[in-house]
Scaffold this active site. Structure first.
Site, PDB file in Angstrom:
ATOM      1  N   GLU A  63      25.068  -7.873  -0.881  1.00  0.00           N
ATOM      2  CA  GLU A  63      23.764  -7.486  -1.392  1.00  0.00           C
ATOM      3  C   GLU A  63      23.346  -8.458  -2.501  1.00  0.00           C
ATOM      4  O   GLU A  63      24.163  -8.875  -3.327  1.00  0.00           O
ATOM      5  CB  GLU A  63      23.837  -6.065  -1.959  1.00  0.00           C
ATOM      6  CG  GLU A  63      22.519  -5.529  -2.483  1.00  0.00           C
ATOM      7  CD  GLU A  63      22.616  -4.097  -2.989  1.00  0.00           C
ATOM      8  OE1 GLU A  63      21.580  -3.425  -3.029  1.00  0.00           O
ATOM      9  OE2 GLU A  63      23.734  -3.657  -3.347  1.00  0.00           O
ATOM     10  N   LYS A  71      16.175  -1.684   1.591  1.00  0.00           N
ATOM     11  CA  LYS A  71      16.950  -0.543   1.112  1.00  0.00           C
ATOM     12  C   LYS A  71      16.027   0.648   0.862  1.00  0.00           C
ATOM     13  O   LYS A  71      15.011   0.529   0.163  1.00  0.00           O
ATOM     14  CB  LYS A  71      17.679  -0.941  -0.175  1.00  0.00           C
ATOM     15  CG  LYS A  71      18.742   0.024  -0.646  1.00  0.00           C
ATOM     16  CD  LYS A  71      19.482  -0.582  -1.836  1.00  0.00           C
ATOM     17  CE  LYS A  71      20.663   0.256  -2.261  1.00  0.00           C
ATOM     18  NZ  LYS A  71      21.421  -0.380  -3.379  1.00  0.00           N
ATOM     19  N   CYS A  88      24.624  -1.083   0.645  1.00  0.00           N
ATOM     20  CA  CYS A  88      25.332  -0.415  -0.444  1.00  0.00           C
ATOM     21  C   CYS A  88      25.330   1.101  -0.241  1.00  0.00           C
ATOM     22  O   CYS A  88      25.776   1.586   0.788  1.00  0.00           O
ATOM     23  CB  CYS A  88      24.753  -0.853  -1.786  1.00  0.00           C
ATOM     24  SG  CYS A  88      25.926  -0.753  -3.163  1.00  0.00           S
TER      25      CYS A  88
END
Length: 270
Positions: free
Chosen positions: A35, A107, A141
């Site tokens: 990330e 995300k 994540c």
């Protein structure tokens, strides 16, 4: 059999540092990076500098990454900080060796301090991308802890679960093994490694097979390329006993609706 890999490097590195791994990644069918490799993790520098370090998608950086994919023959899944107007997103971009930029995933929910810096993605960027290694999708994540997101990606038939992350805790390994076993898919998680700073990342990149077995890693306390050979027939065999979107589903009891329409802040009707 095909080779897949996780490239463990720091966040916020210059593009040239990613391109310097060309020889190492050549020969892999798919390579996942952490990330925020381009752009960096938030809160480490003044916001104006951070904002200008972000990239546009598409843009010059994705063009250079696409060229790297073309030269090496590897599909790249790269965590970047994407700038769109005045908003930043934590995004994973997919670069195909022949087609260039073929998809991106923003995300959905930034975590903790990330919410000060990053916007929230919507359902319009939940792609699964055909690659030489298999059908690939991404969760960034702590999105990996969202059960309904996992259910949606499983339903899309994801075979290679790409997890760019900044989570270097030991428990992350358990999460990656669980997703591989639950989804009966291969999991490639790429975590940053940094050797200095106030709160450096320690690494922990890992590759997991469709029964939750660790195939490579976790790689800790060093930068480098983690590789493993995979065989998609292992997914076929594993899903004989568990297919959470197929014979192990109960649509008469549980249902999930996924809204993949773009959610713009302003809509002009003419």
């Amino acid at each position: 059999m095909t080779v897949v890999a996780a490239l463990q490097i720091a966040t916020g590195v210059p593009l040239a540092q990613v391109l310097a791994f060309e020889d190492e990644i050549r020969g892999a069918s798919l390579v996942v990076l952490p990330e925020a490799v381009l752009g960096g993790y938030p809160g480490r520098e003044p916001f104006v500098e951070y904002f200008h370090a972000a990239v546009t998608v598409p843009g010059s950086e994705t063009t250079a990454l696409a060229a790297l994919a073309s030269r090496t023959g590897a599909t790249l899944v790269v965590g970047v900080i994407e700038r769109d107007g005045s908003t930043l997103y934590s995004t994973a971009v997919f670069l195909d060796p022949e087609r260039g930029l073929v998809g991106k995933h923003r995300k959905l929910v930034p975590t903790a301090r990330e919410r000060v810096f990053w916007g929230r993605g919507d359902g319009s960027t939940l792609p699964v991308v055909p690659t030489a290694a298999g059908l690939a999708g991404a969760a960034i994540c702590w999105e990996n802890h969202m059960p309904l997101l996992r259910a949606a990606m499983y339903a899309k038939g994801v075979e290679i679960w790409c997890a760019p992350t900044a989570d270097d805790r030991d428990v992350w390994q358990a999460s990656m093994r669980h997703i591989a076993d639950e989804g009966r898919c291969f999991v490639i998680s790429a975590c940053p490694y940094e050797s200095s700073g106030d709160d450096p990342f320690q690494g922990g990149s890992v590759i997991v097979g469709p029964l939750g077995e660790v195939l490579a890693g976790p790689l800790r306390d060093a930068a480098g390329l983690l590789t493993a050979e995979i065989d998609l027939d292992e997914i076929v065999a594993a899903r004989k006993s568990l297919d959470v979107s197929g014979h192990y589903a109960r649509p008469d009891v549980f249902s999930l609706t996924v809204d993949e329409r773009p959610r713009e802040g302003v809509i002009f009707l003419r």
